[in-house]
Design an enzyme around this catalytic site. Structure first.
Site, PDB file in Angstrom:
ATOM      1  N   GLU A 150      -7.459   8.225  41.754  1.00  0.00           N
ATOM      2  CA  GLU A 150      -6.442   9.191  41.337  1.00  0.00           C
ATOM      3  C   GLU A 150      -5.295   9.182  42.343  1.00  0.00           C
ATOM      4  O   GLU A 150      -5.545   9.434  43.520  1.00  0.00           O
ATOM      5  CB  GLU A 150      -7.052  10.603  41.241  1.00  0.00           C
ATOM      6  CG  GLU A 150      -8.074  10.739  40.143  1.00  0.00           C
ATOM      7  CD  GLU A 150      -8.752  12.092  40.111  1.00  0.00           C
ATOM      8  OE1 GLU A 150      -9.514  12.348  39.162  1.00  0.00           O
ATOM      9  OE2 GLU A 150      -8.553  12.892  41.059  1.00  0.00           O
ATOM     10  N   HIS A 169      -5.976  15.519  36.957  1.00  0.00           N
ATOM     11  CA  HIS A 169      -7.033  16.344  37.567  1.00  0.00           C
ATOM     12  C   HIS A 169      -6.559  17.800  37.720  1.00  0.00           C
ATOM     13  O   HIS A 169      -6.570  18.366  38.809  1.00  0.00           O
ATOM     14  CB  HIS A 169      -7.438  15.772  38.921  1.00  0.00           C
ATOM     15  CG  HIS A 169      -8.828  16.177  39.340  1.00  0.00           C
ATOM     16  ND1 HIS A 169      -9.647  15.372  40.077  1.00  0.00           N
ATOM     17  CD2 HIS A 169      -9.541  17.311  39.124  1.00  0.00           C
ATOM     18  CE1 HIS A 169     -10.806  15.980  40.306  1.00  0.00           C
ATOM     19  NE2 HIS A 169     -10.762  17.165  39.730  1.00  0.00           N
ATOM     20  N   ARG A 215     -15.627  13.660  36.772  1.00  0.00           N
ATOM     21  CA  ARG A 215     -15.072  12.757  37.772  1.00  0.00           C
ATOM     22  C   ARG A 215     -14.836  11.402  37.119  1.00  0.00           C
ATOM     23  O   ARG A 215     -15.601  10.965  36.261  1.00  0.00           O
ATOM     24  CB  ARG A 215     -16.018  12.601  38.982  1.00  0.00           C
ATOM     25  CG  ARG A 215     -16.069  13.801  39.910  1.00  0.00           C
ATOM     26  CD  ARG A 215     -14.766  13.979  40.670  1.00  0.00           C
ATOM     27  NE  ARG A 215     -14.827  15.007  41.686  1.00  0.00           N
ATOM     28  CZ  ARG A 215     -14.506  16.284  41.514  1.00  0.00           C
ATOM     29  NH1 ARG A 215     -14.105  16.693  40.309  1.00  0.00           N
ATOM     30  NH2 ARG A 215     -14.574  17.140  42.508  1.00  0.00           N
TER      31      ARG A 215
END
Length: 334
Positions: free
Chosen positions: A279, A298, A250
């Site tokens: 993000e 991601h 993360r």
């Protein structure tokens, strides 16, 4: 699961989800799979007609971190039984708050492990061998000769430090063993001697030792209060100036301001990140401007096979929840 599936349109339970297709929506073929078992209420439709629809919803499907679950929406969904999350990490969910409303949470562990470990290796290799820069150089209009003296770094035989040797971290180690890498790891709990031996991993009780000795440092931890900004300026400065930081966990595990500072000063060689905080990053963020950074959006679990498995696990948990059965992958609040 099959004996729950003979349901008519009116009998099928209702679930709430974000939207269909698009960049962050549920793919249309997955929607067809969901509709074999559930009636879907899309979030925009819910917002337009809350009074009629709220009382019908028994489940929420979290796809790409959407819809956002807060106290207001929990108060409105009186029949809500469970929130089913696509993927492993549930740090975007307030588990104690959700539990206080009598609502359960499930995720989809295991199914993302292989693809995420592959992504970690892909980032390591791409950064080490300057793959993106090489592509940009070769496709640029002004390219006239090959860069013979433009050198990358070796992965084979290098030292990989894995911070977080859970399921995914261990699969990273399995892959790294195939590159004859020396593998160090730091974890809350030490692996067994047998597990260490199978991948040739050496345990570092102190994270500092791992940082100082590794050519590549890969972050594979869950985000929690203990791991938030686990890697800050002090930790980054312990790394070799030739080392690369890889993050597939993360974004908030790394102090990004400190990372920018260290990369700008070339105190470490590079960073390769599949995750950031937030993000996506703002378009003017310094990390996006640095030549020694690779950033992907991601996509650790973003393969067709893995996404299909995620949906299957989501349905398995959802069907159990609406039938009053234990969810196979329930996440308990700590």
């Amino acid at each position: 699961m099959t004996h729950f599936l003979q349901q008519t349109m009116t009998e099928r339970p209702y679930l709430l989800s974000s939207h269909m297709s698009g960049i962050n929506g549920i793919p249309e073929n997955y929607v067809r799979s969901i509709e074999k078992h559930f009636n879907i209420i899309w979030f925009d439709d819910y917002l337009k007609n809350k009074e009629e629809l709220a009382s019908k919803i028994q489940l929420v499907f979290m796809w790409s971190f959407r819809p956002i679950i807060d106290e207001k929406i929990l108060q409105s969904l009186h029949q809500l039984k469970a929130i089913v999350n696509a993927g492993v990490g549930v740090d975007h969910l307030d588990l104690p708050l959700i539990s206080s409303f009598g609502v359960k949470v499930a995720n989809t562990p295991h199914v993302v492990d292989e693809a995420t470990a592959d992504m970690g290796m892909a980032l390591m290799l791409a950064s080490a061998r300057n793959v993106l820069e090489a592509h940009q150089f070769l496709t640029s209009p002004g390219m006239k000769c090959l860069p013979y003296n433009w050198l990358g770094v070796e992965v084979t035989g290098a030292t990989l430090g894995v911070i977080g040797m859970g399921r995914i971290g261990y699969k990273v180690a399995q892959r790294a063993k195939g590159f004859d890498m020396k593998i160090l790891y730091h974890n809350r709990n030490r692996r067994t001697k047998e597990e260490e031996g199978l991948v040739g991993a050496c345990y570092c009780a102190k994270i500092d030792d791992l940082l100082q000795e590794s050519d590549f440092v890969m972050l594979v931890v869950n985000l929690n209060p203990q791991t938030c900004k686990l890697i800050g300026e002090r930790e980054l400065c312990l790394m070799k100036p030739t080392a690369t930081l890889i993050n597939i966990s993360r974004g908030a595990v790394v102090d990004q301001d400190a990372l920018v500072k260290v990369l700008q000063k070339r105190l470490i060689r590079a960073a390769a990140l599949d995750v950031t905080d937030p993000e996506p990053l703002p378009r003017d963020h310094s990390l996006l401007q640095l030549p020694n950074v690779i950033i992907t959006p991601h996509t650790g679990g973003s393969t067709a096979k893995t996404r299909c498995k995620i949906m299957e696990k989501m349905l398995e948990n959802a069907i159990a929840a609406v039938n009053g059965l234990p969810m196979p992958d329930e996440v308990l609040p700590k």
